[in-house]
Scaffold this active site. Structure first.
Site, PDB file in Angstrom:
ATOM      1  N   HIS A  15       0.844  -1.197   0.000  1.00 14.02           N
ATOM      2  CA  HIS A  15       0.000   0.000   0.000  1.00 14.02           C
ATOM      3  C   HIS A  15       0.873   1.238   0.000  1.00 14.02           C
ATOM      4  O   HIS A  15       1.856   1.312   0.724  1.00 14.02           O
ATOM      5  CB  HIS A  15      -0.898   0.021   1.246  1.00 14.02           C
ATOM      6  CG  HIS A  15      -1.723   1.257   1.349  1.00 14.02           C
ATOM      7  ND1 HIS A  15      -2.899   1.418   0.636  1.00 14.02           N
ATOM      8  CD2 HIS A  15      -1.534   2.412   2.035  1.00 14.02           C
ATOM      9  CE1 HIS A  15      -3.397   2.621   0.901  1.00 14.02           C
ATOM     10  NE2 HIS A  15      -2.591   3.239   1.743  1.00 14.02           N
TER      11      HIS A  15
ATOM     12  N   SER B 134      -7.462   3.986   9.683  1.00 13.36           N
ATOM     13  CA  SER B 134      -8.212   4.040   8.424  1.00 13.36           C
ATOM     14  C   SER B 134      -7.506   3.214   7.344  1.00 13.36           C
ATOM     15  O   SER B 134      -8.117   2.355   6.686  1.00 13.36           O
ATOM     16  CB  SER B 134      -8.334   5.512   8.004  1.00 13.36           C
ATOM     17  OG  SER B 134      -8.693   5.638   6.658  1.00 13.36           O
TER      18      SER B 134
HETATM   19  N1  URA Z   1      -5.756   7.655   3.491  1.00 13.81           N
HETATM   20  C1  URA Z   1      -6.677   6.891   4.106  1.00 13.81           C
HETATM   21  O1  URA Z   1      -7.094   5.861   3.579  1.00 13.81           O
HETATM   22  N2  URA Z   1      -7.146   7.288   5.316  1.00 13.81           N
HETATM   23  C2  URA Z   1      -6.727   8.396   5.929  1.00 13.81           C
HETATM   24  O2  URA Z   1      -7.178   8.681   7.012  1.00 13.81           O
HETATM   25  C3  URA Z   1      -5.770   9.190   5.279  1.00 13.81           C
HETATM   26  C4  URA Z   1      -5.298   8.800   4.064  1.00 13.81           C
END
Ligand code: URA
Length: 433
Positions: free
Chosen positions: A82, A183
């Site tokens: 990622h 997140s």
């Molecule tokens: N990218 C995400 O997926 N979540 C965040 O909070 C910030 C960047």
């Protein structure tokens, strides 16, 4: 349990229990907790932070809010990668076939997203015929057969994150390490990989502007991953200038193919080798990082990575002959050079602004419903540290509109030239395990 008590507890700097975190995430996702209370808790988290245990609980509560992908029918250790996002980041397109050619199964879900260019899925759609949707049976079979598939996100993954992120966006609570880390990790964990390699970008074109901030985020994500049994490591990489030369969808696909042919930009190749070595190691296909890197160099040199890419493209309905005939990719009508107004050394290329220029040409989405033009973008002809003669091309604009004075102006004001010799910035800023 009452939401007001949870807000007050966090406001006063106390640690929330697993049950309290689950109560908040479930209640907010289902609509029983209103925006104003959720926003208030997010702001309390922004100021008071969360412990590692709270961050992990928040991540897992968001994972449990929706579907999760079961990759167990795929043989081997599945490793995902990622990137926290940057300008000219085409790494997934060349890295995936490289590691797949080393025997690492790559079962990847990618996004479109807002930004300077489209996401990986948009970029892949510039390949004629390429399908970004597969049934889960097709997806699993393809990874078992040829070791890689890249599809667009489907199903209802982490609905809590979607709702919370939208609220953070309008309440000043996006730049919070516990909230960003949970997140990102919730989406990775829900996508089913056994091991995760994170590319945390640092610099003016990235979310994290300093190495210290990037390290903090990387540590937070690595700890969450490892606490829930996913082997996770993070690489910090430079985003003070765009990655590679190309910024634009089809243009980036062409550059990724160049890397697979062994003659793409050095920084893209180096980043693929660095991230790829970690993926090969985590997946158990090598015993040391040196051995992993050697394997990746081998598949680049003997053409196996390129062959894997072609098999992947063909398997998803695309035309693999784009590797020999890149002019089959969408082409812009006008290609206009931007000549240097003075001689010197390139001091800065402000990644973010080059990205904005590409978006203004139509390469990225301003709103989630915008159409993107896959053919347009900017190809830099110089990188930081290079020498340039007066009149030599700094960049080539690929445009479908004739009047591009605004884009030229943006490029001139965001590529700085100096008389002094400038060192090439280092690409890899750290590894967090
Ligand atoms: N990218 C995400 O997926 N979540 C965040 O909070 C910030 C960047």
């Amino acid at each position: 349990m009452r939401m007001v008590d949870i807000i007050e507890k966090k406001r006063d700097g106390k640690e929330l229990s697993t049950e309290e975190i689950q109560f908040f995430v479930k209640g907010y996702t289902e609509g029983t907790i209103p925006d104003y209370q959720a926003a208030s808790l997010l702001m309390a988290i922004y100021f008071q932070d969360m412990t590692e245990r709270e961050r992990t609980d928040l991540t897992m509560a968001m994972v449990e809010s929706g579907d999760t992908i079961d990759l167990s029918p795929i043989q081997g250790i599945k490793c995902d990668k990622h990137s926290t996002g940057g300008v000219g980041d085409k790494v997934t397109i060349c890295l995936s076939p490289m590691v797949a050619a080393c025997g690492v199964p790559v079962a990847k879900m990618s996004g479109r997203g807002l930004g300077h260019t489209g996401g990986t899925i948009d970029k892949l759609e510039s390949i004629p015929g390429f399908k970004v949707e597969l049934t889960s049976e097709q997806f699993i079979k393809q990874v078992n057969d040829i070791k890689m598939a890249v599809v667009s996100q489907s199903g209802n993954l982490t609905p809590a994150d979607k709702k919370i992120y939208a609220l953070r966006d309008v309440t000043g609570t996006v730049p919070s390490i516990p909230l960003i880390a949970s997140s990102i990790m919730s989406k990775k964990i829900a996508s089913g990989a056994d091991a995760i390699v994170l590319d945390v970008k640092v610099g003016e074109g990235a979310f994290m502007k300093t190495v210290e901030e990037a390290e903090e985020l990387a540590h937070a994500m690595v700890k969450i991953g490892n606490r829930v049994g996913r082997k996770t490591i993070a690489i910090l990489s430079d985003m003070s200038q765009p990655l590679g030369y190309a910024v634009g969808n089809a243009l980036e696909v062409k550059e990724a193919i160049d890397v697979l042919k062994g003659h793409g930009p050095e920084d893209v190749k180096e980043l693929c080798l660095t991230l790829g070595s970690q993926m090969v190691l985590l997946s158990g296909k090598a015993q040391s990082i040196e051995e992993a890197r050697k394997k990746l160099e081998e598949v680049l040199n003997n053409g196996k990575a390129l062959e894997t890419f072609k098999a992947f493209v063909a398997s998803q309905g695309g035309d693999p002959s784009i590797t020999e005939h890149p002019d089959l990719l969408p082409q812009a009508k006008y290609k206009v050079d931007v000549p240097a107004k003075e001689a010197g050394y390139i001091k800065k290329i402000i990644a973010n602004e080059i990205g904005v220029a590409a978006m203004l040409l139509g390469a990225g989405r301003e709103t989630k419903d915008s159409e993107i033009d896959l053919s347009v973008g900017i190809v830099l002809n110089k990188k930081v540290g290079d020498h340039v003669e007066k009149g030599e091309s700094l960049a080539t604009i690929h445009s479908n509109r004739e009047d591009i004075e605004d884009i030229k102006k943006k490029i001139y004001s965001n590529i700085n030239i100096t008389n002094e010799i400038i060192e090439t910035p280092s690409l890899i800023k750290g590894i967090i395990t």
